[in-house]
Design a protein around this motif. Structure first.
Motif, PDB file in Angstrom:
ATOM      1  N   GLY A 120       0.893  -1.129  -0.016  1.00 10.28           N
ATOM      2  CA  GLY A 120      -0.147   0.016  -0.004  1.00 10.28           C
ATOM      3  C   GLY A 120       1.020   1.485  -0.104  1.00 10.28           C
ATOM      4  O   GLY A 120       2.106   1.243   0.152  1.00 10.28           O
ATOM      5  N   PRO A 121       0.291   2.417  -0.239  1.00  8.98           N
ATOM      6  CA  PRO A 121       1.067   3.697  -0.217  1.00  8.98           C
ATOM      7  C   PRO A 121       1.306   4.105   0.984  1.00  8.98           C
ATOM      8  O   PRO A 121       0.863   3.676   2.208  1.00  8.98           O
ATOM      9  N   HIS A 122       2.509   4.848   1.270  1.00  9.29           N
ATOM     10  CA  HIS A 122       3.038   5.408   2.373  1.00  9.29           C
ATOM     11  C   HIS A 122       1.848   6.251   2.771  1.00  9.29           C
ATOM     12  O   HIS A 122       1.063   6.879   2.235  1.00  9.29           O
ATOM     13  N   ALA A 123       1.585   6.592   4.079  1.00  7.12           N
ATOM     14  CA  ALA A 123       0.503   7.497   4.548  1.00  7.12           C
ATOM     15  C   ALA A 123      -0.771   6.720   3.989  1.00  7.12           C
ATOM     16  O   ALA A 123      -1.732   7.327   3.532  1.00  7.12           O
ATOM     17  N   HIS A 124      -1.158   5.379   4.139  1.00  7.17           N
ATOM     18  CA  HIS A 124      -1.978   4.728   3.548  1.00  7.17           C
ATOM     19  C   HIS A 124      -3.338   4.993   4.280  1.00  7.17           C
ATOM     20  O   HIS A 124      -4.495   4.488   3.635  1.00  7.17           O
ATOM     21  N   ARG A 125      -3.263   5.449   5.440  1.00  7.16           N
ATOM     22  CA  ARG A 125      -4.886   5.650   6.158  1.00  7.16           C
ATOM     23  C   ARG A 125      -5.166   7.209   5.848  1.00  7.16           C
ATOM     24  O   ARG A 125      -4.446   8.119   6.244  1.00  7.16           O
ATOM     25  N   ASP A 126      -6.498   7.417   5.498  1.00  6.88           N
ATOM     26  CA  ASP A 126      -6.903   8.740   5.375  1.00  6.88           C
ATOM     27  C   ASP A 126      -7.183   9.482   6.595  1.00  6.88           C
ATOM     28  O   ASP A 126      -7.386  10.604   6.675  1.00  6.88           O
TER      29      ASP A 126
ATOM     30  N   PHE B 239      -5.737   9.082   9.578  1.00  8.43           N
ATOM     31  CA  PHE B 239      -4.666   9.386  10.644  1.00  8.43           C
ATOM     32  C   PHE B 239      -3.826  10.590   9.972  1.00  8.43           C
ATOM     33  O   PHE B 239      -3.506  10.733   8.922  1.00  8.43           O
ATOM     34  N   ASN B 240      -3.242  11.430  10.954  1.00  7.21           N
ATOM     35  CA  ASN B 240      -2.496  12.573  11.120  1.00  7.21           C
ATOM     36  C   ASN B 240      -1.037  12.142  10.799  1.00  7.21           C
ATOM     37  O   ASN B 240      -0.474  12.208  11.736  1.00  7.21           O
ATOM     38  N   TYR B 241      -0.709  11.999   9.582  1.00 11.23           N
ATOM     39  CA  TYR B 241       0.819  11.542   9.161  1.00 11.23           C
ATOM     40  C   TYR B 241       1.509  12.619   9.382  1.00 11.23           C
ATOM     41  O   TYR B 241       1.132  14.041   9.165  1.00 11.23           O
ATOM     42  N   SER B 242       3.145  12.466   9.303  1.00  9.81           N
ATOM     43  CA  SER B 242       3.986  13.725   9.412  1.00  9.81           C
ATOM     44  C   SER B 242       4.171  14.281   7.872  1.00  9.81           C
ATOM     45  O   SER B 242       3.931  13.409   7.221  1.00  9.81           O
TER      46      SER B 242
ATOM     47  N   ALA C 291       6.480  14.554   6.209  1.00  4.79           N
ATOM     48  CA  ALA C 291       7.655  13.689   5.518  1.00  4.79           C
ATOM     49  C   ALA C 291       7.016  12.451   4.805  1.00  4.79           C
ATOM     50  O   ALA C 291       7.111  12.225   4.100  1.00  4.79           O
ATOM     51  N   MET C 292       6.247  11.922   6.013  1.00  8.66           N
ATOM     52  CA  MET C 292       5.607  10.830   5.352  1.00  8.66           C
ATOM     53  C   MET C 292       4.331  11.032   4.448  1.00  8.66           C
ATOM     54  O   MET C 292       4.167  10.155   3.486  1.00  8.66           O
ATOM     55  N   LYS C 293       3.562  12.017   4.507  1.00 11.51           N
ATOM     56  CA  LYS C 293       2.624  12.480   3.460  1.00 11.51           C
ATOM     57  C   LYS C 293       3.301  12.735   2.078  1.00 11.51           C
ATOM     58  O   LYS C 293       2.721  12.453   1.213  1.00 11.51           O
ATOM     59  N   ALA C 294       4.630  13.353   2.244  1.00  9.75           N
ATOM     60  CA  ALA C 294       5.138  13.510   0.889  1.00  9.75           C
ATOM     61  C   ALA C 294       5.532  12.228   0.243  1.00  9.75           C
ATOM     62  O   ALA C 294       5.629  12.260  -1.084  1.00  9.75           O
ATOM     63  N   LEU C 295       5.390  11.107   0.726  1.00  3.92           N
ATOM     64  CA  LEU C 295       5.716   9.968   0.178  1.00  3.92           C
ATOM     65  C   LEU C 295       4.556   9.088  -0.263  1.00  3.92           C
ATOM     66  O   LEU C 295       4.443   7.939  -0.603  1.00  3.92           O
ATOM     67  N   HIS C 296       3.474   9.799  -0.169  1.00  2.00           N
ATOM     68  CA  HIS C 296       2.066   9.004  -0.419  1.00  2.00           C
ATOM     69  C   HIS C 296       2.119   8.297  -1.944  1.00  2.00           C
ATOM     70  O   HIS C 296       1.378   7.337  -1.679  1.00  2.00           O
TER      71      HIS C 296
END
Length: 177
Positions: free
Chosen positions: A104-110, A112-115, A117-122
């Motif tokens: 699955g993609p990085h930051a796979h849960r809609d 959840f409040n990811y950092s 840095a993690m959102k940039a790799l979605h």
């Protein structure tokens, strides 16, 4: 104000004035002399060498063939359960629910409040090597991640955890060749 409070205030004031006067008198009486050269020679200052580049992380693919998902579940129960859940449809905790993370993609849960840095790799998927690097040193793999976990040093432990994470999907991702 009571007489006792006045006495306490006067004691503090007297002590402060006494220390101040003692400091002034000491500065007038003692005249330190500067040394012409240092008493201890430390030698020439040498710039520190740049740290060596970290050794490349060994590929996880060969270890996945013999990985034990049961051991991975045990490791996750000890190391990850405080911050993550991994049941299908489970809630997020301090960290996101990990069901379906492999492939699955990085930051796979809609939800959840990811950092950032993690959102940039979605747009990138969690492949086996990305998971291996992240489980080894999360802060090194994704600078700016909020995950405070130090990582798993042993490659077989990482392989076991990844093997277990792989089972947490309706259609597990195929193993690498």
């Amino acid at each position: 104000m009571s007489l006792e409070a006045n006495k306490a205030f006067a004691a503090v004031l007297t002590a402060g004035i006494s220390f101040m006067v003692a400091g002034l008198v000491g500065g007038l009486v003692v005249h330190p002399q500067r040394l012409e050269k240092p008493a201890i020679e430390t030698g020439e200052v040498v710039a520190a060498a740049a740290p060596a580049a970290p050794a490349a992380l060994e590929p996880i693919g060969p270890l996945l063939a013999s990985a034990n998902a049961q051991n991975g579940q045990t490791i996750m129960s000890r190391q990850c359960a405080a911050c993550h859940s991994w049941n299908e449809g489970g809630r997020n905790a301090v960290g996101p629910n990990l069901y379906g993370v492999v492939g699955g993609p990085h930051a796979h849960r809609d939800d959840f409040n990811y950092s950032p840095a993690m959102k940039a790799l979605h747009d990138k998927n969690w492949d086996y090597e990305a998971l291996n690097a992240f489980l080894y040193r999360p802060a090194q793999a994704i600078a700016g991640t909020r995950m405070a976990f130090a990582g798993l040093n042993q490659p077989q432990q990482r392989a076991d955890v990844i093997a277990y994470l792989r089972t947490l999907a309706a259609n597990p991702a195929p193993l690498p060749q």
